[in-house]
Scaffold this motif. Sequence first.
Motif, PDB file in Angstrom:
ATOM      1  N   ALA A 274      31.174  10.031  57.499  1.00  0.00           N
ATOM      2  CA  ALA A 274      30.838  10.888  56.358  1.00  0.00           C
ATOM      3  C   ALA A 274      31.067  12.329  56.777  1.00  0.00           C
ATOM      4  N   GLY A 275      31.806  13.069  55.956  1.00  0.00           N
ATOM      5  CA  GLY A 275      32.052  14.477  56.241  1.00  0.00           C
ATOM      6  C   GLY A 275      31.080  15.362  55.495  1.00  0.00           C
ATOM      7  N   LYS A 276      31.131  16.633  55.819  1.00  0.00           N
ATOM      8  CA  LYS A 276      30.190  17.574  55.218  1.00  0.00           C
ATOM      9  C   LYS A 276      30.499  17.833  53.750  1.00  0.00           C
ATOM     10  N   HIS A 277      31.775  17.906  53.405  1.00  0.00           N
ATOM     11  CA  HIS A 277      32.149  18.286  52.040  1.00  0.00           C
ATOM     12  C   HIS A 277      33.051  17.241  51.395  1.00  0.00           C
ATOM     13  N   ASP A 278      32.801  15.966  51.652  1.00  0.00           N
ATOM     14  CA  ASP A 278      33.622  14.891  51.092  1.00  0.00           C
ATOM     15  C   ASP A 278      33.617  14.904  49.571  1.00  0.00           C
ATOM     16  N   LEU A 279      32.497  15.264  48.947  1.00  0.00           N
ATOM     17  CA  LEU A 279      32.419  15.281  47.491  1.00  0.00           C
ATOM     18  C   LEU A 279      33.328  16.356  46.915  1.00  0.00           C
ATOM     19  N   ALA A 280      33.225  17.565  47.424  1.00  0.00           N
ATOM     20  CA  ALA A 280      34.050  18.666  46.924  1.00  0.00           C
ATOM     21  C   ALA A 280      35.531  18.416  47.188  1.00  0.00           C
ATOM     22  N   GLU A 281      35.830  17.726  48.276  1.00  0.00           N
ATOM     23  CA  GLU A 281      37.225  17.474  48.650  1.00  0.00           C
ATOM     24  C   GLU A 281      37.776  16.205  48.017  1.00  0.00           C
ATOM     25  N   GLY A 282      36.984  15.526  47.206  1.00  0.00           N
ATOM     26  CA  GLY A 282      37.456  14.345  46.509  1.00  0.00           C
ATOM     27  C   GLY A 282      37.608  13.115  47.384  1.00  0.00           C
ATOM     28  N   LYS A 283      36.971  13.096  48.529  1.00  0.00           N
ATOM     29  CA  LYS A 283      37.099  11.959  49.453  1.00  0.00           C
ATOM     30  C   LYS A 283      36.032  10.891  49.221  1.00  0.00           C
ATOM     31  N   ALA A 284      34.894  11.279  48.690  1.00  0.00           N
ATOM     32  CA  ALA A 284      33.787  10.348  48.451  1.00  0.00           C
ATOM     33  C   ALA A 284      32.811  11.005  47.483  1.00  0.00           C
ATOM     34  N   ILE A 285      31.899  10.216  46.923  1.00  0.00           N
ATOM     35  CA  ILE A 285      30.925  10.766  45.979  1.00  0.00           C
ATOM     36  C   ILE A 285      29.609  11.127  46.656  1.00  0.00           C
ATOM     37  N   PHE A 286      29.517  10.973  47.968  1.00  0.00           N
ATOM     38  CA  PHE A 286      28.287  11.290  48.694  1.00  0.00           C
ATOM     39  C   PHE A 286      28.699  11.869  50.035  1.00  0.00           C
ATOM     40  N   ASP A 287      28.038  12.949  50.421  1.00  0.00           N
ATOM     41  CA  ASP A 287      28.426  13.596  51.675  1.00  0.00           C
ATOM     42  C   ASP A 287      27.219  14.282  52.308  1.00  0.00           C
ATOM     43  N   ILE A 288      27.453  14.941  53.429  1.00  0.00           N
ATOM     44  CA  ILE A 288      26.371  15.590  54.165  1.00  0.00           C
ATOM     45  C   ILE A 288      25.766  16.737  53.371  1.00  0.00           C
ATOM     46  N   SER A 289      26.595  17.538  52.743  1.00  0.00           N
ATOM     47  CA  SER A 289      26.080  18.704  52.024  1.00  0.00           C
ATOM     48  C   SER A 289      25.153  18.294  50.887  1.00  0.00           C
TER      49      SER A 289
END
Length: 548
Positions: A140-155
């Motif tokens: 899980a990355g920090k900004h996966d949601l903003a980057e369109g990689k996943a709907i849940f992330d660290i941020s």
Amino acid sequence: MSPPGAIEVEAVTDTSGVTIPDPLSVPFKSNEIYGRRRKTDKSQWGVAAPANSVNFRSQSHDHKPMAKRWDGHISNEATIRKGNSLKQAAKYLGKPGLISLGGGLPSSEYFPFEQLSLKVPTIGHFSESETKDSGVTITAGKHDLAEGKAIFDISTAFNYGQGSGSAQLLRWITEHTEMVHNPPYSDWGCTMTVGSTSALDMALRMLSKPGDMMLSEEYTFATAVETALPMGVRIAGIPMDSEGLLPEAMDSILSNWDAKARNASKPHLLYTVPSGQNPTGATQGADRRRAIYRVCQKHNIYILEDEPYYFLQMQPYTGPNAPDIPPPTSHAEFLKSLVPSLLSMDVDGRVMRLDSFSKVLSPGSRIGWITASEQIIKTYQKHADVSTQGPAGMSQLILWKLLDEHWGHPGFFDWLIHIRMEYTRRRDVMLNACAKYLPTEVVSWAPPMAGMFHWLKIEHTKHPDYPVKSIEKIEEEIFLRVIHHGALVMRGSWFYANADEKHNTLFFRATYAAAPAEKIEEAIRRLGEALRVEFKLETQEKNGNGKA
């Protein structure tokens, strides 16, 4: 042994909207649930976004009756609680272009976490050794949601959230509940907890007041008693048999309730652990559960169905050295093998079901959930928003990555089949050891069909010092004797629902959950040795005259 690959894999999108059949009435392919998901507003995935599990149900429930209202059961404290007013503003955070100067949500820029990586089992290769050798790393990355990689992330996960828990994991939990239990009324929902013990604490504050009595099995989860008593709530124990709580006894107790003699009004609350009951290991069959539910309808009792061991229902025990019974060959067969839950029978909305990941994944996750009617769910969420809030975001992200992104629902069912077989083997080791080492002239048992516990009945009247020594004294001496011989089992008296009631039976509780097979067998051997010494059976065997 890994469970069979019972369900084929088919890749489908996360946002497709289709009309679906009942998920328990037809076969479904791996990840097909994701094709059944409703299209959702992306705003619900953001920081502190409100979530309603009704939005995540995969089928229509409009044809079902509404739940009964429980206004007369809800405490004054719960009635006047308004929830967290500041969190009401969170619903606006998803508005495009909105610049928030409102809620005190720290910027994720100052979270010292960039990436979270976990090595987990692949589906069908669940053992510790297989995971070490062939497990996969999910990240899980920090900004996966903003980057369109996943709907849940660290941020998102590591920030503040709602008392309901995140929408991302709540969706998975709601789908799971719908597939397994499919409650037979329309306005049911789920909300997350920080574990079932906390959920019970909050439920008691919602549904009882000082001076009340609550019904439960005569031997029950010790922490439930210790939670209730400081609130001024005492427990009336209901007699049990090998299948658990006796509905006829409960009906008799309620029908003949003497408020003056018991110094309490007639109970309106039942706490029960139907599967693998702690401490007795008893499992209520389907007919027993229906009978209990009918008694609760008759006396208008609200039910707290605490089910941490539901998925630890095991294969039938067929005796020492019997061949293993193979695991279920499909997910449909696995679900059919489970005893129907009280929730699945609940036409009135009179059940609050307490579920937990503690016994099937990890106690340290501190994540569980309740399922109940909309009225009860909203009342619970108001309490959570000003007390526990939601479970830890770190735990939610870890479980979501595993359960939603990596395994999916079918992968989780494969895991449950795997641990079903593992616990079956552990239980059988203990039962075989009991048959081999324990003196059956003074100890007896029934094979547990679920859970983690084995309940041993001791014939204290055969103790050489009975009745000079009381049952309590004999219990203490046996307990200490077993420790002296290098084993530990729990005293049955520690699980009395009501210690003030007279008990004429002696029990001890053993668990097959923690120790490896060879240590389980050795512990039972030591227990048998201690019982023989305590009951002077060794001397009787040597003398052959039946006298100590």
